[in-house]
Design an enzyme around this catalytic site. Sequence first.
Site, PDB file in Angstrom:
ATOM      1  N   LYS A 192       0.850  -0.904   0.009  1.00 43.66           N
ATOM      2  CA  LYS A 192      -0.485   0.141  -0.274  1.00 43.66           C
ATOM      3  C   LYS A 192       1.162   1.031   0.058  1.00 43.66           C
ATOM      4  O   LYS A 192       1.409   1.319   1.131  1.00 43.66           O
ATOM      5  CB  LYS A 192      -0.916  -0.134   1.409  1.00 43.66           C
ATOM      6  CG  LYS A 192      -2.180   1.493   1.241  1.00 43.66           C
ATOM      7  CD  LYS A 192      -2.537   2.105   1.778  1.00 43.66           C
ATOM      8  CE  LYS A 192      -1.989   3.171   2.630  1.00 43.66           C
ATOM      9  NZ  LYS A 192      -1.846   3.596   2.017  1.00 43.66           N
ATOM     10  N   GLY A 245       6.950   5.313   7.832  1.00 40.76           N
ATOM     11  CA  GLY A 245       5.982   6.529   7.879  1.00 40.76           C
ATOM     12  C   GLY A 245       6.520   6.951   9.239  1.00 40.76           C
ATOM     13  O   GLY A 245       8.012   7.169   9.494  1.00 40.76           O
ATOM     14  N   SER A 246       5.583   7.927   9.401  1.00 38.98           N
ATOM     15  CA  SER A 246       5.728   8.398  10.861  1.00 38.98           C
ATOM     16  C   SER A 246       5.552   7.800  12.107  1.00 38.98           C
ATOM     17  O   SER A 246       5.364   6.835  12.227  1.00 38.98           O
ATOM     18  CB  SER A 246       4.687  10.063  10.647  1.00 38.98           C
ATOM     19  OG  SER A 246       3.409   8.785  10.851  1.00 38.98           O
ATOM     20  N   GLU A 267       9.953   1.675  10.361  1.00 40.86           N
ATOM     21  CA  GLU A 267      11.177   2.996   9.888  1.00 40.86           C
ATOM     22  C   GLU A 267      10.099   4.182  10.198  1.00 40.86           C
ATOM     23  O   GLU A 267       9.167   4.459   9.217  1.00 40.86           O
ATOM     24  CB  GLU A 267      11.450   2.995   8.814  1.00 40.86           C
ATOM     25  CG  GLU A 267      12.198   0.976   8.120  1.00 40.86           C
ATOM     26  CD  GLU A 267      13.537   1.268   9.050  1.00 40.86           C
ATOM     27  OE1 GLU A 267      13.813   2.030   9.657  1.00 40.86           O
ATOM     28  OE2 GLU A 267      13.954  -0.187   8.729  1.00 40.86           O
ATOM     29  N   CYS A 301      14.111  11.010   5.733  1.00 45.80           N
ATOM     30  CA  CYS A 301      13.684  11.078   6.690  1.00 45.80           C
ATOM     31  C   CYS A 301      15.121  10.858   7.888  1.00 45.80           C
ATOM     32  O   CYS A 301      15.259  11.876   8.977  1.00 45.80           O
ATOM     33  CB  CYS A 301      13.250  10.142   7.511  1.00 45.80           C
ATOM     34  SG  CYS A 301      14.284   9.194   6.189  1.00 45.80           S
ATOM     35  N   GLU A 402       9.233  16.878  14.302  1.00 42.00           N
ATOM     36  CA  GLU A 402       9.594  16.755  13.200  1.00 42.00           C
ATOM     37  C   GLU A 402       9.446  17.346  12.643  1.00 42.00           C
ATOM     38  O   GLU A 402       7.727  17.350  12.237  1.00 42.00           O
ATOM     39  CB  GLU A 402       9.557  14.778  12.703  1.00 42.00           C
ATOM     40  CG  GLU A 402      10.292  14.784  11.023  1.00 42.00           C
ATOM     41  CD  GLU A 402      10.090  14.002  11.004  1.00 42.00           C
ATOM     42  OE1 GLU A 402       9.231  13.318  11.135  1.00 42.00           O
ATOM     43  OE2 GLU A 402      10.954  12.956  10.441  1.00 42.00           O
TER      44      GLU A 402
HETATM   45  P1  NAD Z   1       2.464   8.555   7.484  1.00 45.81           P
HETATM   46  O1  NAD Z   1       3.183   7.544   8.096  1.00 45.81           O
HETATM   47  O2  NAD Z   1       1.406   9.944   7.720  1.00 45.81           O
HETATM   48  O3  NAD Z   1       2.303   7.751   6.017  1.00 45.81           O
HETATM   49  C1  NAD Z   1       3.202   6.473   6.295  1.00 45.81           C
HETATM   50  C2  NAD Z   1       1.941   4.640   5.280  1.00 45.81           C
HETATM   51  O4  NAD Z   1       1.076   4.742   6.374  1.00 45.81           O
HETATM   52  C3  NAD Z   1       1.063   5.731   3.816  1.00 45.81           C
HETATM   53  O5  NAD Z   1       1.055   4.958   3.590  1.00 45.81           O
HETATM   54  C4  NAD Z   1      -0.266   5.768   5.299  1.00 45.81           C
HETATM   55  O6  NAD Z   1      -0.838   6.238   4.340  1.00 45.81           O
HETATM   56  C5  NAD Z   1      -0.630   4.245   5.917  1.00 45.81           C
HETATM   57  N1  NAD Z   1      -0.702   4.763   7.014  1.00 45.81           N
HETATM   58  C6  NAD Z   1      -1.921   6.393   7.874  1.00 45.81           C
HETATM   59  N2  NAD Z   1      -2.279   6.300   8.788  1.00 45.81           N
HETATM   60  C7  NAD Z   1      -2.418   4.477   8.674  1.00 45.81           C
HETATM   61  C8  NAD Z   1      -3.371   3.161   9.000  1.00 45.81           C
HETATM   62  N3  NAD Z   1      -3.922   3.259  10.671  1.00 45.81           N
HETATM   63  N4  NAD Z   1      -2.811   1.796   9.371  1.00 45.81           N
HETATM   64  C9  NAD Z   1      -2.141   1.743   8.331  1.00 45.81           C
HETATM   65  N5  NAD Z   1      -1.410   2.853   7.107  1.00 45.81           N
HETATM   66  C10 NAD Z   1      -1.338   3.792   7.472  1.00 45.81           C
HETATM   67  O7  NAD Z   1       3.449   8.997   6.826  1.00 45.81           O
HETATM   68  P2  NAD Z   1       3.844  10.135   5.638  1.00 45.81           P
HETATM   69  O8  NAD Z   1       3.583  11.662   6.393  1.00 45.81           O
HETATM   70  O9  NAD Z   1       3.428   9.561   4.246  1.00 45.81           O
HETATM   71  O10 NAD Z   1       5.377  10.073   5.773  1.00 45.81           O
HETATM   72  C11 NAD Z   1       6.218  11.078   6.217  1.00 45.81           C
HETATM   73  C12 NAD Z   1       6.766  10.613   7.021  1.00 45.81           C
HETATM   74  O11 NAD Z   1       7.741   9.094   7.476  1.00 45.81           O
HETATM   75  C13 NAD Z   1       8.109  11.207   8.411  1.00 45.81           C
HETATM   76  O12 NAD Z   1       7.227  10.832   9.283  1.00 45.81           O
HETATM   77  C14 NAD Z   1       9.163  10.677   8.040  1.00 45.81           C
HETATM   78  O13 NAD Z   1      10.451  10.917   8.932  1.00 45.81           O
HETATM   79  C15 NAD Z   1       9.043   9.452   8.396  1.00 45.81           C
HETATM   80  N6  NAD Z   1       9.936   8.473   6.861  1.00 45.81           N
HETATM   81  C16 NAD Z   1      10.264   7.322   7.422  1.00 45.81           C
HETATM   82  C17 NAD Z   1      11.626   6.452   7.068  1.00 45.81           C
HETATM   83  C18 NAD Z   1      12.457   6.036   7.068  1.00 45.81           C
HETATM   84  O14 NAD Z   1      13.587   5.042   6.985  1.00 45.81           O
HETATM   85  N7  NAD Z   1      12.352   5.948   9.112  1.00 45.81           N
HETATM   86  C19 NAD Z   1      11.707   7.228   5.604  1.00 45.81           C
HETATM   87  C20 NAD Z   1      11.398   8.247   5.072  1.00 45.81           C
HETATM   88  C21 NAD Z   1      10.467   8.767   5.387  1.00 45.81           C
END
Ligand code: NAD
Length: 499
Positions: A192, A245-246, A267, A301, A402
């Site tokens: 996804k 993600g976050s 991550e 990130c 962040e």
């Molecule tokens: P996000 O957490 O909002 O979304 C990430 C993914 O999770 C998306 O596909 C989203 O649709 C999905 N998602 C959201 N809520 C969910 C739920 N309840 N259940 C399952 N899936 C869900 O993050 P974002 O805004 O897309 O990305 C930015 C964040 O990602 C920043 O915090 C950044 O630091 C982090 N990031 C971390 C790394 C790493 O390797 N540590 C790399 C890139 C980005």
Amino acid sequence: QMTSTSTVLKRLLESSAQFPIKLHNFIDNEFENTKEKMESVNPATGELFFYLNRSGKQEADRAVAAAKRAFHSWSQTSPQYRSSILLKTAQIIEDNLDDMALLESRDQGKPVWLAKAVDIPRCIHNLRFFANSILHHTDPSILHHSPSPGLSYVVRDPVGVAVLISPWNLPIYLLSFKIAPAIATGNTVVCKPSELTSATAYVLMHALFEAGLPKGVVNMVLGTGAEVGEHLVTNPDVGLVSFTGSTAVGKKIGALAALSNKKTSLEMGGKNACIVCPSADLPTVIPDIVRSCFINQGEVCLCTSRLFVHHSVIDRFLSLFLDEAEKYTVGDPESGSKLGAINSKIHFDKVMSYIKIAQEEGGKIELGGRSVQPEGRCTGGYFIQPTLITGLTDSSRCMQEEIFGPVVCLVPFGSNEEVISRANSTSYGLSATVFSENVNEIHSIARSLRVGTVWCNTWMLRDLNMPFGGTKESGMGREGGEDSLHFFTEQKTICIKIN
Ligand code: NAD
């Protein structure tokens, strides 16, 4: 009916607010429409770019069921066969590199030159790296003599159905880093991508199909995290979840996955420190430091967001930093500007709100601080100047939370002991950088930082063999090389008695 990857790319690049196309789910090697749809906007123009499926529980369950059906036969295939499909996919992406880069740019907001130099080559490298590495592993075995003679050996079983959830900042770069090891080790997948950036993932599905991937091995459902992502995570037939993600969402996914004891890799966010010691060779390292703050609009990130510079060199540092930052032009991602658009209006508002908070907290804006409205076709896009803020305390929100945009805070420090403790004083622990010409100092600082990666006199120099991940609220688990192999498989010890 197969449509070639290059044709799909061409069609996507023709999609526009006037004639938007719709991206479909990929289940059992079929592209499937849903009744509901959502909009995806080109952040450089603020206009509708295409529609995508808005999936729900039903589609999530159907995709997991397809992956489950495909698992047994896929897990029995040879590593050589799986490798060959990944290599063919990599070749298809490489043959379409320019169009892929343009698509990633229009979907994400990043400059085309960057997608061409980094995102798409890295996707190709991810596919080839795991295609090759899967052929070069040996597992331990032992011939033992007591209490009675026997032979023990280890096999690695794929886990089963893997759910792969990725963010919007490095869309295909990060998703391919999950898909490649997952299928190379014999798992089947439901992925996804972020609902904000699904386009290159959609193309990758076509490329896998064109490369001959059997049905059900990789599936993709499009839609929001709450409406479809969560159903994937809680589905009892899923054995593993890899999330990037976050931190807020990662923690939620971790908690949900724990209820059914799924293997989980998280991550998450970062608040990465850069430490500049008095001996640092400033003119040489400044370009890397500025790049670490602003590249990809600061939406990596691993970007530096807290600059700790020794007080004895801070004036010179600031002046060199500001000179270098002049190269960071902001504008139309297709025009050669160094920085492109912020990924969405919501994120643009968030980053701008932090610049305001910084001023309310007593910060001084030394560089940038404003939004940018380019003339011409990008007037409605979401652009922010690279921004440097001084005068904030370590406990201020901009030094703790962040921001994930082109915004960095600069503060002075006195001793190494002090800066180590201050750099470690956040809830995050993803990465850090240290700049010094003193090798002992580098080792002692690097070893004291509670993060997953420390770069010394460089940034983002990454070998995929090395473990990658975060400590504290930046993550759980490691991926890359051996670590991906471990994560995506279960070791099984088989012991045979020898008479
Ligand atoms: P996000 O957490 O909002 O979304 C990430 C993914 O999770 C998306 O596909 C989203 O649709 C999905 N998602 C959201 N809520 C969910 C739920 N309840 N259940 C399952 N899936 C869900 O993050 P974002 O805004 O897309 O990305 C930015 C964040 O990602 C920043 O915090 C950044 O630091 C982090 N990031 C971390 C790394 C790493 O390797 N540590 C790399 C890139 C980005």
